[in-house]
Design an enzyme around this catalytic site. Sequence first.
Site, mmCIF file in Angstrom:
data_model
loop_
_atom_site.group_PDB
_atom_site.id
_atom_site.type_symbol
_atom_site.label_atom_id
_atom_site.label_comp_id
_atom_site.label_asym_id
_atom_site.label_seq_id
_atom_site.Cartn_x
_atom_site.Cartn_y
_atom_site.Cartn_z
ATOM 1 N N SER A 85 0.789 -1.235 0.000
ATOM 2 C CA SER A 85 0.000 0.000 0.000
ATOM 3 C C SER A 85 0.817 1.279 0.000
ATOM 4 O O SER A 85 0.246 2.366 -0.124
ATOM 5 C CB SER A 85 -0.959 0.014 1.200
ATOM 6 O OG SER A 85 -2.073 -0.798 0.953
ATOM 7 N N LYS A 88 0.151 3.668 -2.743
ATOM 8 C CA LYS A 88 -0.941 4.640 -2.682
ATOM 9 C C LYS A 88 -0.419 6.071 -2.595
ATOM 10 O O LYS A 88 -1.151 7.022 -2.901
ATOM 11 C CB LYS A 88 -1.853 4.333 -1.490
ATOM 12 C CG LYS A 88 -2.725 3.081 -1.666
ATOM 13 C CD LYS A 88 -3.614 2.878 -0.439
ATOM 14 C CE LYS A 88 -4.667 1.781 -0.662
ATOM 15 N NZ LYS A 88 -4.102 0.432 -0.637
ATOM 16 N N SER A 143 -6.161 2.613 4.447
ATOM 17 C CA SER A 143 -5.596 1.974 3.259
ATOM 18 C C SER A 143 -6.672 1.253 2.464
ATOM 19 O O SER A 143 -6.454 0.162 1.918
ATOM 20 C CB SER A 143 -4.493 0.985 3.662
ATOM 21 O OG SER A 143 -3.530 0.869 2.663
#
Length: 380
Positions: A85, A88, A143
């Site tokens: 993640s 991101k 997330s």
Amino acid sequence: MCDSARLSRRSVLALAVAAPVAAAAPARASGPVLGGDRLGSDAVQVGSTTGLPGRLTARSWLVADHDSGDVLAAYRAHRRLPPASTLKMLFADTVLDRFPPGDRHTVTAADLAGIPAGSSLVGIQPGTTYTVGQLWQGVFLRSGNDAVHVLAHMNGGVAKTVAEMRAKARELQALDTHVVSPDGYDHPGQLSSAYDLTLFARHGLRDPGFRAYCRTRTADFPAGGGKTFQIQNTDRLLSGAWRLRAYPGLIGVKNGYTTHAGNTFTGAATRAGRTLLVTVMHPADKADAVYEEAAALLDWGFAHGASARAVGTLVEPVSAGQGAEPAPRRGIAVGGTVVRGPSAGRLVEGAGTALALLAGGAWALRRRGTRGSARGRHRQ
């Protein structure tokens, strides 16, 4: 070195000399290395005689000064690994400013189609209306892959967003990164590096919105029917959860986990007016290790980094004023001195012309690193 707000004794890593440490720039097989030749080495690179934290188990890590862009120490900075993640951050760098935070969007089932099984979710429901700001809270705090996919569909779809993220990575000179999905979930070929993730964080922190989201600890999130529930930031160094104390001065940025990637983390902290960036990828299989090692590297950087010689530099985006000239020229080691790029405090945006030129040639300057596939399940 550290105050009473540091991690507990159990969490702090002992300071010792990390091995192996290279004293000089290594020989390279071919071509320059973006950010400096020493960053292409498989040995620990450090510009200080004072020992780094001991027992660092991460497969790759880097600590740098946010303002100057100086890389103070690194280990396999360009090694290509699944980012989980932490990718991101690039999604936010690409899409964050497309929609005002107060805009409202009613989610449809189509917005949530295609989310990989086992994804982390913030709990978005079809038929419920969310502000753009709430969707970004879902991305940064929880997330949430559901929040990423809703925003990607608002941006014109997943395929378009992936293409734009790839272009943004090239513009930021993050040439170790290959994007397959906008959420960072494990997919074959989805890779990044400690160097690139640090570039994403540095660029994002120049945006007040990005900085505000990544440092938010809790928020009320719509549950439908006029109800809300509280979401908490899963960054343990920010929240101080799960036996860890909040790291003093931490201002974000993003953590991640998948079964294939393991734990990944990029963080930033400010102390006495100085901001440091740290990225840790794939430490030993222990939930707290990624945070413990990141905190130990930050402690070292604040205690000794001011006297350390740079072992490399974080390059500026292409649009920072040097066009499509070969990127490594702005960060190579010349006679032991790292040649730096433009001022690190400059806020820059994408440049379509430079991107078009990069698409034709910049990938030839890709750094040495370990390639691999990216398969796995479950994410944080």
